[in-house]
Write a protein that holds these residues in place. Structure first.
Motif, PDB file in Angstrom:
ATOM      1  N   LEU A  59       0.847  -1.195   0.000  1.00 35.30           N
ATOM      2  CA  LEU A  59       0.000   0.000   0.000  1.00 35.30           C
ATOM      3  C   LEU A  59       0.882   1.243   0.000  1.00 35.30           C
ATOM      4  N   ALA A  60       1.921   1.187   0.823  1.00 34.50           N
ATOM      5  CA  ALA A  60       2.844   2.316   0.944  1.00 34.50           C
ATOM      6  C   ALA A  60       3.614   2.537  -0.348  1.00 34.50           C
ATOM      7  N   SER A  61       4.182   1.475  -0.895  1.00 31.45           N
ATOM      8  CA  SER A  61       5.032   1.694  -2.059  1.00 31.45           C
ATOM      9  C   SER A  61       4.201   2.064  -3.278  1.00 31.45           C
ATOM     10  N   TYR A  62       2.950   1.601  -3.310  1.00 32.14           N
ATOM     11  CA  TYR A  62       2.027   2.019  -4.368  1.00 32.14           C
ATOM     12  C   TYR A  62       1.716   3.518  -4.253  1.00 32.14           C
ATOM     13  N   SER A  63       1.838   4.046  -3.031  1.00 35.31           N
ATOM     14  CA  SER A  63       1.582   5.471  -2.788  1.00 35.31           C
ATOM     15  C   SER A  63       2.878   6.263  -2.701  1.00 35.31           C
ATOM     16  N   ASN A  64       3.981   5.586  -2.957  1.00 35.00           N
ATOM     17  CA  ASN A  64       5.305   6.191  -2.853  1.00 35.00           C
ATOM     18  C   ASN A  64       5.558   6.862  -1.513  1.00 35.00           C
ATOM     19  N   MET A  65       5.446   6.065  -0.460  1.00 35.71           N
ATOM     20  CA  MET A  65       5.789   6.552   0.870  1.00 35.71           C
ATOM     21  C   MET A  65       6.283   5.365   1.684  1.00 35.71           C
ATOM     22  N   THR A  66       6.789   5.618   2.889  1.00 32.94           N
ATOM     23  CA  THR A  66       7.233   4.512   3.739  1.00 32.94           C
ATOM     24  C   THR A  66       6.019   3.874   4.401  1.00 32.94           C
ATOM     25  N   SER A  67       6.172   2.625   4.829  1.00 25.12           N
ATOM     26  CA  SER A  67       5.013   1.974   5.438  1.00 25.12           C
ATOM     27  C   SER A  67       4.629   2.675   6.739  1.00 25.12           C
ATOM     28  N   SER A  68       5.621   3.204   7.461  1.00 21.54           N
ATOM     29  CA  SER A  68       5.303   3.999   8.649  1.00 21.54           C
ATOM     30  C   SER A  68       4.283   5.073   8.312  1.00 21.54           C
ATOM     31  N   ASN A  69       4.569   5.815   7.264  1.00 13.71           N
ATOM     32  CA  ASN A  69       3.694   6.922   6.906  1.00 13.71           C
ATOM     33  C   ASN A  69       2.355   6.470   6.337  1.00 13.71           C
ATOM     34  N   ALA A  70       2.373   5.369   5.591  1.00 17.43           N
ATOM     35  CA  ALA A  70       1.109   4.847   5.071  1.00 17.43           C
ATOM     36  C   ALA A  70       0.195   4.469   6.234  1.00 17.43           C
ATOM     37  N   ILE A  71       0.763   3.761   7.218  1.00 20.60           N
ATOM     38  CA  ILE A  71      -0.001   3.319   8.382  1.00 20.60           C
ATOM     39  C   ILE A  71      -0.497   4.504   9.195  1.00 20.60           C
ATOM     40  N   ARG A  72       0.411   5.450   9.447  1.00 20.44           N
ATOM     41  CA  ARG A  72       0.066   6.670  10.172  1.00 20.44           C
ATOM     42  C   ARG A  72      -1.115   7.378   9.500  1.00 20.44           C
ATOM     43  N   THR A  73      -0.980   7.591   8.197  1.00 25.61           N
ATOM     44  CA  THR A  73      -2.001   8.337   7.464  1.00 25.61           C
ATOM     45  C   THR A  73      -3.311   7.558   7.409  1.00 25.61           C
ATOM     46  N   LEU A  74      -3.194   6.237   7.272  1.00 25.40           N
ATOM     47  CA  LEU A  74      -4.390   5.394   7.222  1.00 25.40           C
ATOM     48  C   LEU A  74      -5.134   5.456   8.552  1.00 25.40           C
ATOM     49  N   SER A  75      -4.389   5.434   9.659  1.00 21.61           N
ATOM     50  CA  SER A  75      -5.078   5.460  10.954  1.00 21.61           C
ATOM     51  C   SER A  75      -5.648   6.855  11.213  1.00 21.61           C
ATOM     52  N   GLU A  76      -4.991   7.857  10.645  1.00 22.78           N
ATOM     53  CA  GLU A  76      -5.545   9.212  10.683  1.00 22.78           C
ATOM     54  C   GLU A  76      -6.890   9.242   9.948  1.00 22.78           C
ATOM     55  N   PHE A  77      -6.931   8.618   8.770  1.00 24.62           N
ATOM     56  CA  PHE A  77      -8.179   8.506   7.997  1.00 24.62           C
ATOM     57  C   PHE A  77      -9.242   7.778   8.817  1.00 24.62           C
ATOM     58  N   SER A  78      -8.798   6.729   9.485  1.00 21.32           N
ATOM     59  CA  SER A  78      -9.721   5.918  10.268  1.00 21.32           C
ATOM     60  C   SER A  78     -10.293   6.723  11.438  1.00 21.32           C
ATOM     61  N   HIS A  79      -9.427   7.448  12.153  1.00 21.21           N
ATOM     62  CA  HIS A  79      -9.869   8.231  13.306  1.00 21.21           C
ATOM     63  C   HIS A  79     -10.829   9.348  12.927  1.00 21.21           C
ATOM     64  N   SER A  80     -10.612   9.906  11.716  1.00 20.74           N
ATOM     65  CA  SER A  80     -11.506  10.999  11.312  1.00 20.74           C
ATOM     66  C   SER A  80     -12.705  10.484  10.512  1.00 20.74           C
ATOM     67  N   GLY A  81     -12.912   9.167  10.579  1.00 18.43           N
ATOM     68  CA  GLY A  81     -14.137   8.605  10.013  1.00 18.43           C
ATOM     69  C   GLY A  81     -14.190   8.525   8.500  1.00 18.43           C
ATOM     70  N   LEU A  82     -13.036   8.625   7.840  1.00 18.30           N
ATOM     71  CA  LEU A  82     -13.026   8.507   6.386  1.00 18.30           C
ATOM     72  C   LEU A  82     -13.159   7.051   5.956  1.00 18.30           C
ATOM     73  N   VAL A  83     -12.511   6.182   6.704  1.00 20.76           N
ATOM     74  CA  VAL A  83     -12.531   4.758   6.368  1.00 20.76           C
ATOM     75  C   VAL A  83     -12.694   3.922   7.632  1.00 20.76           C
ATOM     76  N   GLU A  84     -13.040   2.656   7.432  1.00 25.35           N
ATOM     77  CA  GLU A  84     -13.044   1.707   8.538  1.00 25.35           C
ATOM     78  C   GLU A  84     -12.072   0.581   8.219  1.00 25.35           C
ATOM     79  N   LEU A  85     -11.249   0.226   9.192  1.00 23.70           N
ATOM     80  CA  LEU A  85     -10.231  -0.796   8.961  1.00 23.70           C
ATOM     81  C   LEU A  85     -10.598  -2.080   9.698  1.00 23.70           C
ATOM     82  N   LYS A  86     -10.568  -3.185   8.917  1.00 19.02           N
ATOM     83  CA  LYS A  86     -10.772  -4.508   9.547  1.00 19.02           C
ATOM     84  C   LYS A  86      -9.717  -5.430   8.971  1.00 19.02           C
ATOM     85  N   GLY A  87      -8.552  -5.435   9.600  1.00 18.08           N
ATOM     86  CA  GLY A  87      -7.454  -6.223   9.042  1.00 18.08           C
ATOM     87  C   GLY A  87      -7.016  -5.646   7.714  1.00 18.08           C
TER      88      GLY A  87
END
Lengths: 242, 242
Positions: B196-224
DNA sequence: CGTTCTTTTGACTACGGTCAAGCCGAGTGG
DNA sequence: CCACTCGGCTTGACCGTAGTCAAAAGAACG
């Protein structure tokens, strides 16, 4: 050595195309002299002055542009209303072909960097040629495939390289673009530092900074807009990764 | 609504192609059902298991791959020996066509994300079809033109957008890639956070960080590995610029 | 010779990469 | 059934690259 002998369907001069870098896709790699003649016979020649707009972003194409003499830059309006430089094209090349084939408005504006002539081929005649002449169509597939590879190269340049690498890459590309004039080491193009920067996807501050760094370490010599490449090996090394 | 009714030249099922995003170029945009049948008749079907290598970077192509069922990822070895994800392809699509037309080795490796069948068309038969059938060749030009536009979109994504914008773009693209299964809001692909990260050209740290940011602000829901898109509007807004 | 635009350089800032530690979940063995 | 381990996931702290802003020098034009 294969040659690509075109200049405007008017006089026939020699242009060496085997030197074409990956980055400066040339029509001559895929189309033969006769193919290009066939194409040019469908259109008519139009003259453009230095800095003049050949076509404008967001307009609908009304003719395929075959660029015959000088270097053309493609620019795109960014979010701040500034024109980013997207690509540079040397003769002989086709401008706006992607948009015409995809039947969409121009994605970029095309600007003549110097006084030049272009051949404008009516779209219907071009499409007709493609639909009738399988061999021509096949060769155009090759040309488009090279454009795809070139686009990937561009993505790699921007995603995998730092300032120095990107600028080195740009300088080598610019040299490939304008070396058809016969100059060997010197890049002599009328493009601003801002253009140089946006072509390298950086701010002009950083382009200038990096360029003067190159100059101080003896990689290049700067004389106004002219850039002479001194240390080719190091520049190529930097463009691979630096 | 136009449909793209192919699955392996074996049974004919319906796949909706009009939903294809700009980012997920589909063969069905340019080739008709009959064109694809013509193509498939030239080749034979081969089965691949989940995670299996369809072809390998740096090898010479020995057949055009027509991907029939599941999602395929293209990866490229980077300087650190890690495989970066370059693109994802949903059925029906052609894999390695650029390399075949340009007569160069594969630029990427192709990996089946799920159990799948592909149709392998001998290169000579494919080239022969192109050189004989002008209309087919013409349509392939359209397909390649779309690939060029898609490549430009990718460059824009990486050069003009920040973490959030790039990830939003990726999520929308992933949805387009796997929505052919019929799911509406959920991205259900077996790709790691690192992919997911390399497809977005970022580190996995940042992909995860940004994804959980999306999750916290209700943009997405994560289930595994499953990601459900909740706020489409905001995600699209972010992908344009955020 | 002044006006204006481009180029150059410096100081500051922030985005995103690096690294490391902790966490969770699946598979394994006691 | 419960530790144990191993790999991917998650989070935090730190740092480096490159963008922003501004000021000054230089070039181009009338």
């Amino acid at each position: 050595m294969r040659t690509c002998p075109f200049s405007g369907g008017m006089s026939i001069s020699k242009r060496v195309c085997d030197q074409c870098a990956f980055q400066s896709v040339s029509l001559c790699n895929s189309l033969s002299e006769n193919d290009i003649k066939t194409l040019l016979n469908l259109g008519n020649v139009v003259h453009f002055k230095k800095g003049e707009l050949i076509y404008k972003q967001d307009m609908r194409p009304n003719g395929l542009i075959c660029q015959l003499n000088s270097v053309v830059k493609m620019v795109k309006l960014n979010d701040h209303g500034v024109e980013d430089i997207v690509s540079l094209h040397k003769p002989v090349d086709l401008l706006g072909i992607t948009e015409i084939i995809s039947e969409i408005p121009y994605q970029y504006s095309a600007i003549a960097l110097e006084e030049t002539q272009v051949n404008i081929i009516p779209i219907s005649k071009f499409i007709n040629l493609l639909q009738k002449n399988a061999m021509f169509s096949f060769k155009l597939n090759k040309y488009l495939a090279w454009r795809i590879l070139d686009a990937h190269h561009r993505t790699d340049k921007f995603t995998k390289k730092h300032l120095r690498g990107r600028l080195a890459d740009t300088l080598l590309a610019l040299h490939q673009i304008c070396n058809f004039k016969g100059e060997t080491d010197t890049i002599d193009l009328q493009i601003s530092r801002a253009d140089l920067a946006s072509y390298s996807n950086m701010t002009s501050s950083n382009a200038i900074r990096t360029l003067s760094e190159f100059s101080h370490s003896g990689l290049v010599e700067l004389k106004g807009k002219k850039i002479r490449i001194v240390n080719w090996e190091e520049l190529k090394r930097l463009s691979k990764f630096g």
